[in-house]
Design an enzyme around this catalytic site. Structure first.
Site, PDB file in Angstrom:
ATOM      1  N   SER A  78      58.710  88.199  58.647  1.00  0.00           N
ATOM      2  CA  SER A  78      60.100  88.192  59.102  1.00  0.00           C
ATOM      3  C   SER A  78      60.174  88.108  60.623  1.00  0.00           C
ATOM      4  O   SER A  78      59.648  87.165  61.212  1.00  0.00           O
ATOM      5  CB  SER A  78      60.820  89.433  58.563  1.00  0.00           C
ATOM      6  OG  SER A  78      62.213  89.305  58.691  1.00  0.00           O
ATOM      7  N   ASP A 224      62.337  86.318  52.548  1.00  0.00           N
ATOM      8  CA  ASP A 224      61.710  87.309  53.430  1.00  0.00           C
ATOM      9  C   ASP A 224      60.662  88.139  52.670  1.00  0.00           C
ATOM     10  O   ASP A 224      60.868  88.522  51.519  1.00  0.00           O
ATOM     11  CB  ASP A 224      62.819  88.227  53.965  1.00  0.00           C
ATOM     12  CG  ASP A 224      62.388  89.050  55.160  1.00  0.00           C
ATOM     13  OD1 ASP A 224      61.363  89.737  55.056  1.00  0.00           O
ATOM     14  OD2 ASP A 224      63.088  89.016  56.188  1.00  0.00           O
TER      15      ASP A 224
END
Length: 744
Positions: A78, A224
């Protein structure tokens, strides 16, 4: 709710069923640095996810470089993948800091192209009062995108920052070897990404479910890595690192008193899922590893505007652990210089020998290729490339438009990926418009539109629209570009509308006619870049005027109209609801021709234009309107009308009418507060002008024209701008207005 807030909490509850999984690589990319040959341990950097909190990673990197601690490989998830990927690509911590602190996050997290960059046809969608957010319509079902944000602008920023390494086949060949972690949304398992387009891989790793659109790579739909491997210690170890520097910027769990909304519950659930896999990863740390957990306090995952604060906190955390980090210091390290040299070697601008289109749409390849032709045969110029991508995306047909540098037969070129919206190509818009002067004069309309795009290779489209209320209307039109540049077009339409026209003597209404029309027309013209359009056309319609108020002896009447017209439009406004810059102007010349079926011959010239200028929170808007009947006498349905808010405020809506009209106006308004999702304004207007029946009577002298003005409060809502204002005009005219719909 702001887009950043959406990004921080929109994580589907289905992730509760996801299982932890990770894969490791047999390759040892950390060996590429030659650390063992230098008699030192291989050092791996592991950067966890945390949204805006991840800017702290930059502060850690600044200290590592200051202490001359070499980094032989990086694993990130991320925001950790963003910072780690950019550093691996050769950007210095100062480069990354400058980008993060200087970035306009509100704009980057807004998919809609800047209005000046939009296709001129799409700007005309703003001429109505309908809600601007399109909703897809497929087989009678409402369709929505897979994410609140498609990430087009963020993709472009990542591409800009990594374009010098976009041609590399493996992340082992980056200045610093790199791995990114994402989650397969189908299986819930972690996916370690070691090759491909770096910008696209980073984008997959930070695609917060529900907030960002998932990214498809090698047949897998990726989001993610938050709930599968948020701090990928195992990935860093698998890259061959002897020592890991691990940075965890995850959000701590909320206390019970902080969990007060449904969104807070969802956010807490995602934090719990993330914390579980983080704890499992941290259990594997060894005594030689260094663990950093910056104290980011109340800085949330959506506080991108506080990037500078997060960077400072990361720097502080690293400095507080200097004693541990000092064991990894290598005074002879020249890694920053080596990384810069590798970046420079990779950064030679390729000559674009060709452009290929990966066309995932119904639009013809010749049309898609047209904006990219200026790039061929020249060294790659990022600004030109960006304009070309924004040009295509500005058609508002595509979910994403992205590019990568490729090599074929020893030549460099561009592969442009164009993906049509998955929730298109048919879209629905709804809207409501209200107006009242709180003195008995009011109107309302409810509208709906169905837009069918990408009907053919030249991007033809059709629109069906209707409204009910005080002014019912319906229109069906077809818009067809005629060339690959989408410059020339034809635009036939049929329509029906009805509205009331009143006449006043002073403040007394003497009559009111209900005028309805039905007919059609056709226009042809040329689009003038993004800023303008020229068109010529014919309209033929019939109608009737029925008296509702007035002398019963006045007969109702029917009419026929046949009009030829030409129109020049200029539009560079940045926003139609509350403009801060740019201008909008339209000039029409209209000829009513008896020979074509009109009841009478007459000619009219119509001009209406305005320009906006801003500084800070303040905006000034100037406006001029000049309409006159040049030849003959216009019938009631073609007379010019004024009166109402910002049209000689204080008068009733359309209270004044005549064959000629002159109106000058200025408005000043100021933005109040900082609520992104509900901007508020306060302002004043000043207007001067009048209507006249004879051209010889046109005059701006104080004896012939009227001075008026207003004060108002306004909101920019999802339904459109709302105004509450008080207007006053000469001769004792006062009105209070409540208005929902576009004013400026």
């Amino acid at each position: 709710m702001s887009r950043g807030k959406m990004l921080s909490v929109l994580v589907p509850a289905t992730f509760a069923l996801m299982a932890f999984w990770s894969s490791s690589s047999r390759a040892l990319p950390c060996d590429k640095s030659g650390a063992k040959d230098q008699g030192r341990p291989r050092i791996g950097l592991v950067l966890g996810g945390g949204g805006a909190r991840g800017a702290a990673h930059v502060g850690v990197l600044k200290v590592l470089e200051e202490m001359k601690i070499p980094v032989d490989c990086i694993a990130g998830n991320s925001m950790g993948a963003i910072v780690g990927g950019l550093y691996a690509a050769g950007l210095s911590p100062e480069d990354i800091e400058r980008e993060m602190v200087g970035m306009d996050w509100d704009d980057v997290l807004d998919d809609k192209p800047r209005r000046p960059d939009q296709q001129f046809r799409r700007k005309r969608d703003d001429d109505n009062y309908l809600v601007k957010k399109y909703v897809g319509l497929q087989d009678g079902r409402i369709e929505l995108p897979l994410g609140y944000i498609q990430g087009q602008k963020f993709d472009m920023e990542l591409a800009r920052l990594t374009h010098h390494v976009s041609g590399l086949k493996s992340f082992d060949d980056l200045p610093v070897p790199f791995r990114a972690v994402a989650t397969d949304i189908e299986t819930g398992k972690a996916v370690v990404l070691s090759k491909g387009n770096l910008a696209r891989v980073i984008r997959a790793s930070m695609a917060v479910p529900g907030a960002f659109d998932p990214v498809e790579i090698d047949g897998r739909l990726l989001v993610d890595g938050l709930v599968s491997n948020n701090v990928p210690v195992d990935v860093g170890r698998a890259m061959g690192a002897d020592v890991l520097i691990v940075v965890n910027v995850g959000t701590p769990l909320m206390k019970r008193g902080e969990i007060t909304t449904a969104l807070a519950v969802i956010g807490q659930m995602s934090n719990i899922l993330s914390q579980r896999n983080v704890e499992e990863q941290l259990k594997t740390l060894q005594k030689q590893d260094v663990y950093l957990s910056p104290d980011l306090g109340d800085l949330s995952t959506s506080d991108f505007k506080r990037a500078a604060d997060a960077i400072a906190i990361g720097e502080k955390a690293a400095n507080e652990n200097r004693a541990l980090l000092a064991e990894l210091t290598n005074p002879a390290s020249a890694q920053r210089q080596e990384i810069a040299e590798r970046k420079a070697a990779l950064g030679t601008k390729p000559v674009v020998a060709f452009v290929k289109i990966d066309n995932q749409s119904r639009i013809g390849e010749a049309v898609l290729m047209h904006p990219f032709k200026p790039l061929i045969g020249k060294p790659l110029d990022y600004k030109t490339l960006r304009r070309s991508v924004e040009d295509v995306y500005g058609w508002n047909i595509f979910e994403s438009v992205r590019y990568e540098v490729i090599e074929e037969d020893g030549k460099d070129g561009l592969l442009v990926h164009v993906k049509e919206k998955s929730w298109g190509p048919n879209y629905v818009q709804l809207g409501i418009a209200l107006a009242t002067d709180l003195n008995g004069e009011s109107s309302w309309n409810l509208g709906a539109s169905v837009l069918k795009t990408a009907l053919n290779r030249y991007a033809g489209e059709a629109r069906l629209a209707a409204q009910i209320g005080d002014s019912p209307a319906a229109i069906a039109e077809f818009y067809q570009p005629l060339d690959p540049g989408l410059r020339y077009f034809v635009n036939p339409q049929v329509f029906y509308d009805a509205r009331s026209f009143s006449r006043f003597e002073g403040d007394d209404q003497i009559d009111e006619f209900r005028v309805s029309r039905y007919g059609g027309g056709i226009a042809a013209g040329r689009v003038l870049g993004h800023w303008g359009e020229f068109r010529v056309g014919l309209r033929r319609y019939s109608g009737e005027a029925e008296q509702r108020v007035g002398d019963p002896a006045t007969p109702d009447f029917d009419f026929d109209s046949a009009e030829a017209y030409l129109r020049l439009t200029y539009d560079t406004l940045d926003n139609r609801n509350w403009p801060r810059s740019g201008a909008l102007a339209q000039w029409d010349w209209l000829e009513s021709v008896e020979a074509l079926g009109a009841d009478k011959d007459f000619s009219q010239s119509l001009f209406n234009g305005g320009v906006a200028h801003s500084w800070g929170r303040n905006t000034v808007l100037g406006r001029a309107q000049f309409n006159y009947t040049a030849d003959g006498e216009a019938p009631v349905q073609n007379r010019f009308r004024t009166g109402g808010f910002f049209n000689l405020s204080g008068f009733v809506q359309d209270q004044l009418s005549g064959q000629q009209q002159v109106l000058l106006g200025a408005a000043y308004y100021r933005r109040l507060g900082n609520i992104q999702w509900l901007p508020a304004y306060a302002g004043v207007t000043l207007e001067y002008g009048n209507v006249f029946d004879d051209r010889d009577d046109i005059s701006l002298s104080p004896d012939d024209s009227l001075l008026a003005g207003s004060v108002f409060l306004g909101l920019d809502t999802i339904l459109g701008p709302v105004y509450l204002g008080y207007g006053h005009a000469e001769q004792g005219h006062d009105s209070v207005y409540l208005y929902l719909g576009r004013l400026f």
